[in-house]
Design a protein around this motif. Structure first.
Motif, PDB file in Angstrom:
ATOM      1  N   ASN A 102       0.825  -1.199   0.000  1.00 31.92           N
ATOM      2  CA  ASN A 102       0.000   0.000   0.000  1.00 31.92           C
ATOM      3  C   ASN A 102       0.864   1.256   0.000  1.00 31.92           C
ATOM      4  N   PRO A 103       0.772   2.054  -1.072  1.00 30.02           N
ATOM      5  CA  PRO A 103       1.655   3.208  -1.199  1.00 30.02           C
ATOM      6  C   PRO A 103       1.327   4.350  -0.239  1.00 30.02           C
ATOM      7  N   LEU A 104       0.181   4.264   0.444  1.00 33.11           N
ATOM      8  CA  LEU A 104      -0.199   5.359   1.344  1.00 33.11           C
ATOM      9  C   LEU A 104       0.175   5.063   2.798  1.00 33.11           C
ATOM     10  N   ALA A 165      -6.143   0.042  -1.602  1.00 35.08           N
ATOM     11  CA  ALA A 165      -5.324   0.953  -0.822  1.00 35.08           C
ATOM     12  C   ALA A 165      -6.176   1.861   0.062  1.00 35.08           C
ATOM     13  N   GLN A 166      -7.260   2.361  -0.519  1.00 40.28           N
ATOM     14  CA  GLN A 166      -8.072   3.318   0.241  1.00 40.28           C
ATOM     15  C   GLN A 166      -8.695   2.688   1.481  1.00 40.28           C
ATOM     16  N   THR A 167      -9.159   1.438   1.361  1.00 37.80           N
ATOM     17  CA  THR A 167      -9.796   0.779   2.500  1.00 37.80           C
ATOM     18  C   THR A 167      -8.853   0.748   3.693  1.00 37.80           C
ATOM     19  N   LEU A 168      -7.616   0.354   3.419  1.00 37.18           N
ATOM     20  CA  LEU A 168      -6.641   0.244   4.501  1.00 37.18           C
ATOM     21  C   LEU A 168      -6.395   1.614   5.137  1.00 37.18           C
ATOM     22  N   VAL A 169      -6.313   2.641   4.298  1.00 40.10           N
ATOM     23  CA  VAL A 169      -6.069   3.977   4.824  1.00 40.10           C
ATOM     24  C   VAL A 169      -7.262   4.447   5.661  1.00 40.10           C
ATOM     25  N   LEU A 170      -8.467   4.060   5.231  1.00 39.41           N
ATOM     26  CA  LEU A 170      -9.640   4.431   6.032  1.00 39.41           C
ATOM     27  C   LEU A 170      -9.578   3.760   7.406  1.00 39.41           C
ATOM     28  N   PHE A 171      -9.156   2.494   7.446  1.00 40.88           N
ATOM     29  CA  PHE A 171      -8.958   1.838   8.739  1.00 40.88           C
ATOM     30  C   PHE A 171      -7.917   2.600   9.555  1.00 40.88           C
ATOM     31  N   GLY A 172      -6.855   3.011   8.888  1.00 41.98           N
ATOM     32  CA  GLY A 172      -5.806   3.759   9.564  1.00 41.98           C
ATOM     33  C   GLY A 172      -6.345   5.044  10.169  1.00 41.98           C
ATOM     34  N   ILE A 173      -7.175   5.737   9.380  1.00 40.67           N
ATOM     35  CA  ILE A 173      -7.745   6.995   9.873  1.00 40.67           C
ATOM     36  C   ILE A 173      -8.638   6.725  11.082  1.00 40.67           C
ATOM     37  N   ALA A 174      -9.374   5.611  11.022  1.00 41.27           N
ATOM     38  CA  ALA A 174     -10.203   5.236  12.169  1.00 41.27           C
ATOM     39  C   ALA A 174      -9.331   5.026  13.402  1.00 41.27           C
ATOM     40  N   LEU A 175      -8.193   4.378  13.220  1.00 43.59           N
ATOM     41  CA  LEU A 175      -7.278   4.167  14.352  1.00 43.59           C
ATOM     42  C   LEU A 175      -6.741   5.497  14.872  1.00 43.59           C
ATOM     43  N   VAL A 176      -6.393   6.410  13.939  1.00 44.28           N
ATOM     44  CA  VAL A 176      -5.894   7.731  14.351  1.00 44.28           C
ATOM     45  C   VAL A 176      -6.939   8.416  15.235  1.00 44.28           C
ATOM     46  N   LEU A 344      -0.705  11.453  -3.902  1.00 48.87           N
ATOM     47  CA  LEU A 344      -0.603   9.986  -3.989  1.00 48.87           C
ATOM     48  C   LEU A 344      -1.973   9.347  -3.954  1.00 48.87           C
ATOM     49  N   MET A 345      -2.821   9.885  -3.083  1.00 51.81           N
ATOM     50  CA  MET A 345      -4.172   9.352  -2.916  1.00 51.81           C
ATOM     51  C   MET A 345      -4.920   9.452  -4.243  1.00 51.81           C
ATOM     52  N   MET A 346      -4.777  10.608  -4.903  1.00 49.04           N
ATOM     53  CA  MET A 346      -5.508  10.787  -6.162  1.00 49.04           C
ATOM     54  C   MET A 346      -4.940   9.882  -7.234  1.00 49.04           C
ATOM     55  N   ARG A 347      -3.613   9.707  -7.228  1.00 49.83           N
ATOM     56  CA  ARG A 347      -3.015   8.868  -8.257  1.00 49.83           C
ATOM     57  C   ARG A 347      -3.424   7.408  -8.075  1.00 49.83           C
ATOM     58  N   SER A 348      -3.381   6.914  -6.825  1.00 45.82           N
ATOM     59  CA  SER A 348      -3.723   5.505  -6.644  1.00 45.82           C
ATOM     60  C   SER A 348      -5.229   5.312  -6.788  1.00 45.82           C
TER      61      SER A 348
ATOM     62  N   PRO B  83       0.971 -16.260 -10.969  1.00 47.46           N
ATOM     63  CA  PRO B  83      -0.373 -15.704 -10.807  1.00 47.46           C
ATOM     64  C   PRO B  83      -0.821 -15.013 -12.094  1.00 47.46           C
ATOM     65  N   GLN B  84      -2.102 -14.625 -12.085  1.00 44.06           N
ATOM     66  CA  GLN B  84      -2.695 -14.042 -13.291  1.00 44.06           C
ATOM     67  C   GLN B  84      -1.943 -12.829 -13.825  1.00 44.06           C
ATOM     68  N   THR B  85      -1.561 -11.921 -12.926  1.00 43.59           N
ATOM     69  CA  THR B  85      -0.944 -10.682 -13.396  1.00 43.59           C
ATOM     70  C   THR B  85       0.216 -10.278 -12.491  1.00 43.59           C
ATOM     71  N   LEU B  86       1.046  -9.389 -13.002  1.00 41.36           N
ATOM     72  CA  LEU B  86       2.021  -8.696 -12.166  1.00 41.36           C
ATOM     73  C   LEU B  86       1.324  -7.487 -11.562  1.00 41.36           C
ATOM     74  N   PRO B  87       1.652  -7.124 -10.310  1.00 38.30           N
ATOM     75  CA  PRO B  87       0.992  -5.956  -9.729  1.00 38.30           C
ATOM     76  C   PRO B  87       1.371  -4.668 -10.460  1.00 38.30           C
ATOM     77  N   GLN B  88       0.518  -3.667 -10.339  1.00 43.61           N
ATOM     78  CA  GLN B  88       0.776  -2.357 -10.955  1.00 43.61           C
ATOM     79  C   GLN B  88       1.660  -1.516 -10.041  1.00 43.61           C
ATOM     80  N   GLY B  89       2.309  -0.541 -10.655  1.00 40.33           N
ATOM     81  CA  GLY B  89       3.006   0.469  -9.857  1.00 40.33           C
ATOM     82  C   GLY B  89       4.265  -0.017  -9.168  1.00 40.33           C
TER      83      GLY B  89
END
Lengths: 352, 261
Positions: A102-104, A165-176, A344-348, B83-89
Motif C-alpha cells: 500500500n503506497p499510502l 489501498a483506500q480501505t486500509l487507509v480508512l482503517f488507519g484513519i479510524a485508528l488515528v 498519492l491518494m488521487m493517483r492511486s 499468478p494471473q498478473t504482475l501488480p501495478q506500480g
C-alpha cells in the motif's frame, strides 16, 4: 538448454551502469545529510556565527561556556535526533508500504504513531504499564506495545478485507481518531504538569531532544537495520505479489510479521523521543523510489537517507520560518506532507 | 521422464470444501496440460494447492518426492507458480524483476553471484524472445509484454513443474498465442510439467496435450482434447449446446450453438 549470454552483453552493461548510478545517488544523499546536519546546527535563535559554530564543533575548547552549551547540549543533539527520527520513520514507512502492499502507508497515516502516543500518555499520566517494567522505561515500552498492537490490528484488517489501498487507509484513519480520542481523554484527567508533557507528544517537537534520545534512537537503528537489509531481497520479491514471492520460497507470513515488528520498534522509538511527527515516513520512501527504484537493497537505505535529510531540513526550516522562535517540527513536516499525501491518494485512486 | 501424481487431494476454505478427494492419473512431463471448467469448479484451488499456497489434504508426489510434505522453501526448488498478473506500480525493470526471483531464496536455486543472476535472467528473457524488454520498467509495458516478463520470472528458476493461473485472460489474440507457445515450448524442451488454468476452451483444444475438465471440484473428463471434449460434456458441465470439429488444418474447434435449457 539456455542460450548463454556474454558477460559484456550491452544489456548487462546497462544494468551494471544503472546499479553504479544508484550507488552514486546513495552516496550523494549521505553527503547531503552531512551538509543538512551542519546547516541545522548553524541555525537557531541564538545568533552564533557560522564560523563560531563550525570551530566549536571541531574544537569544543574554543567556545565560551554559553556557546558550548548551546551547541553541544541543545543544537547538536536536536540535529542528530532529527536525522535519526527521519531515518527511523522513513525506514518504517518503506517497509510498511511493501509488506502491506500500500503506497499510502506510513506510521502516521495508519495510526501507529497515534497508538504509540496513547501508550506514552498512559505511562506519563496514569502510570499504567505492563508489570515489572522499571519506571524510566515505562514510556517507551508502552509506546512500543501500543504501536505493535496497532500494527497487528492493521494487518488483520488488511487480511480480512483484502480491499484496496483506500480501505486500509480508512482503517488507519479510524485508528488515528480512536487513539487521539483516547489520548484526549487521558489529557482531560491529567494534572497540569503531566498535561504539559503530553502536549509535547501530540505535537512532534525536537525541543526535548537529548543525548539520551540520540543513544536510544541510534541503538534501535543499529539493532534493526541489519535485519531489514537481510530481508531486502525477499521484500523485493514480495513487491511482485504475495503468491509469486511464496512460490519463489519466501515465507511471506513470517517476513511480514518480522517486518511489522521492526516497524513498531522504529515508530515507537521515534514517538518516544520526539512525539508524533507526520508524513516523513510517507514522503521519504516515495522520493527514494523515484531516485533508486524498488530493489530493496538500495531502496531501504535510500529511504532512510531521504527521511533523515527531509527531517533535518524540516528542523532547520522550523527554526527559520518564525525568526527567533522554533516551531514544533511536526508542523513543518505536516505542511510538506499533506499535499504529497493527497497527490498519492488521487493517483492511486485513478488506478484502482 | 518427470511424473506428477495427485491422489486424494482435498482443498477447503473456511469450512467449505472446494475439492474433495481428487485423484488424477500421473501427469508426465514434456507436454502442456490445461485445466478447464466453469467458474467455481476448483481450477485455481487445485493449482494453488499444487503450489503449496493453500493448505490441502492428500498426496502430491513429484517422482520420488512427496511435495505435500515439503516446506514452501523446498517446494520452490521444484515448482513455480505464476499468478494471473504482475501488480501495478512497481518501480523495477524487467531484468530486475527476473533477478528478484533468483535472489529471493538463494538456497533453492544455484546462483553464484549477482552478476551470475543477471546473466541467467537475461538468458531466460532471450530464450522466450523478450530480450529487448530487459531494461524497460514494468510500468511501461503492454499487457502482453508484462505477461512475458512474468513468465520469464517463473521460468528462470528452471522449475520441473510450472503452474500458470489464467495466463492469457487479459491478453489479445496474438499475445495469448505467444504466451502459451512459450509455455508449451518450455515443457517440450526441458521435459517439465506445465499445467495451465484456461478459461478459453478454444485455446485449450488447440494447444493442450492433455485436457483435465473440472466440475464442482471433481474430474469430469481427462485426456487428449479430442477425447475429453465432447458435446455431452459441454452440455453437462458448461450447460451449452456445442460441437467439437476438426477444421481443414487439423486443429480442433469448439463451437457453441446456444445454451441448454
Amino acid at each position: 538448454m539456455r542460450a548463454s549470454i556474454d558477460p559484456d552483453h550491452p544489456l548487462l552493461a546497462a544494468h551494471r551502469r544503472t546499479a553504479r548510478r544508484r550507488d552514486a545517488i546513495v552516496a550523494a544523499l549521505a553527503l547531503a545529510c552531512v551538509a543538512a546536519l551542519v546547516l541545522d546546527v548553524v541555525t537557531g535563535p541564538a545568533s552564533l556565527g557560522v564560523r563560531t559554530v563550525i570551530d566549536g564543533l571541531v574544537r569544543p575548547g574554543s567556545l565560551d561556556p554559553t556557546a558550548h552549551a548551546i551547541i553541544w547540549q541543545i543544537r547538536l543533539p536536536q540535529a542528530l535526533v532529527a536525522m535519526l527520527v527521519g531515518a527511523a520513520l522513513s525506514l518504517a514507512g518503506a517497509e510498511m508500504q511493501t509488506v502491506l502492499n500500500n503506497p499510502l502507508s506510513d506510521p502516521f497515516t495508519l495510526g501507529v504513531s497515534s497508538a504509540a502516543s496513547f501508550g506514552a500518555s498512559l505511562a506519563i499520566v496514569l502510570g499504567i504499564s505492563i508489570p515489572f517494567v522499571p519506571f524510566d522505561a515505562m514510556t517507551p515500552i508502552n509506546a512500543f506495545v501500543l504501536a505493535f498492537a496497532a500494527v497487528l490490528v492493521i494487518q488483520a484488517l488488511a487480511r480480512a478485507q483484502g480491499g484496496g489501498a483506500q480501505t486500509l487507509v480508512l482503517f488507519g484513519i479510524a485508528l488515528v481518531f480512536a487513539f487521539n480520542a483516547l489520548t484526549a481523554l487521558v489529557q482531560f484527567i491529567a494534572s497540569p504538569e503531566a498535561l504539559q508533557q503530553l502536549v509535547f507528544w501530540t505535537m512532534g517537537s525536537l525541543s526535548r531532544a537529548s543525548w539520551g534520545a540520540v543513544g536510544l534512537l541510534g541503538a534501535v537503528l543499529v539493532a534493526v537495520v541489519p535485519f531489514a537489509l537481510l530481508s531486502a531481497r525477499q521484500l523485493t520479491a514480495l513487491r511482485l505479489g504475495e503468491d509469486r514471492a511464496a512460490s519463489t520460497g519466501v515465507d511471506v507470513r513470517r517476513l511480514r510479521f518480522v517486518s511489522l515488528f521492526r516497524v513498531s520498534l522504529l515508530s515507537a522509538t521515534a514517538v518516544a523521543c520526539v512525539g508524533v511527527v507526520g508524513f516523513v515516513g510517507l514522503v521519504g520512501p516515495h522520493i527514494a523510489r523515484l531516485l533508486l527504484g524498488e530493489d530493496h537493497r538500495r531502496f531501504l537505505p535510500g529511504s532512510m537517507l531521504v527521511g533523515a535529510l527531509l527531517m533535518s531540513l524540516a528542523a532547520s526550516a522550523a527554526k527559520l520560518i518564525v525568526p527567533g522562535a522554533s516551531l514544533p517540527v511536526g508542523i513543518v513536516t505536516a505542511l510538506i506532507g499533506v499535499p504529497v499525501f493527497l497527490a498519492l491518494m488521487m493517483r492511486s485512486g485513478a488506478r484502482a | 521422464m518427470t511424473r506428477l501424481e495427485i491422489a486424494g487431494l482435498s482443498v477447503g476454505y473456511r469450512g467449505r470444501t472446494v475439492i474433495d478427494g481428487l485423484s488424477l492419473p500421473a501427469i508426465s512431463g514434456g507436454g502442456l496440460v490445461t485445466l478447464v471448467g466453469p467458474n467455481g469448479a476448483g481450477k485455481t484451488s487445485l493449482l494453488r494447492a499444487l503450489a503449496g499456497l493453500v493448505p490441502a489434504g492428500g498426496q502430491v508426489r513429484l517422482d520420488a518426492i512427496a511435495l505435500d510434505r515439503l516446506s514452501l522453501r523446498d517446494r520452490a526448488r521444484h515448482v513455480a507458480y505464476m499468478p494471473q498478473t504482475l501488480p501495478q506500480g512497481v518501480a523495477l525493470s524487467v531484468l530486475e524483476t527476473v533477478v528478484a526471483a533468483l535472489l529471493a531464496s538463494p538456497a533453492s536455486v544455484a546462483v553464484a553471484s549477482e552478476a551470475d543472476a543477471a546473466r541467467l535472467a537475461l538468458a531466460q528473457l532471450d530464450a522466450i524472445g523478450a530480450l529487448d524488454l530487459a531494461g524497460r520498467r514494468l510500468d511501461e509495458l503492454s499487457g502482453g509484454q508484462r505477461q512475458l516478463a512474468s513468465l520469464a520470472q517463473a521460468l528462470v528458476r528452471g522449475p520441473r513443474v510450472l503452474l500458470l493461473d489464467e495466463p492469457t485472460s487479459a491478453l489479445d489474440l496474438r499475445h495469448q498465442h505467444e504466451v502459451m507457445d512459450v509455455a508449451r515450448d518450455y515443457a517440450r524442451r526441458t521435459g517439465a510439467i506445465v499445467i495451465a488454468v484456461l478459461h478459453d476452451l478454444q485455446a485449450a483444444a488447440r494447444i493442450s496435450d492433455r485436457v483435465v475438465v473440472l466440475d464442482r471440484g471433481a474430474v469430469a473428463a481427462d485426456g487428449a482434447a479430442i477425447d475429453a471434449l465432447t458435446p455431452e460434456l459441454l452440455a453437462r458441465v458448461w450447460k451449452v449446446r456445442g460441437r467439437i470439429e476438426r477444421c481443414s488444418h487439423g486443429t480442433l474447434q469448439v463451437m457453441v450453438d446456444g445454451i441448454v435449457g
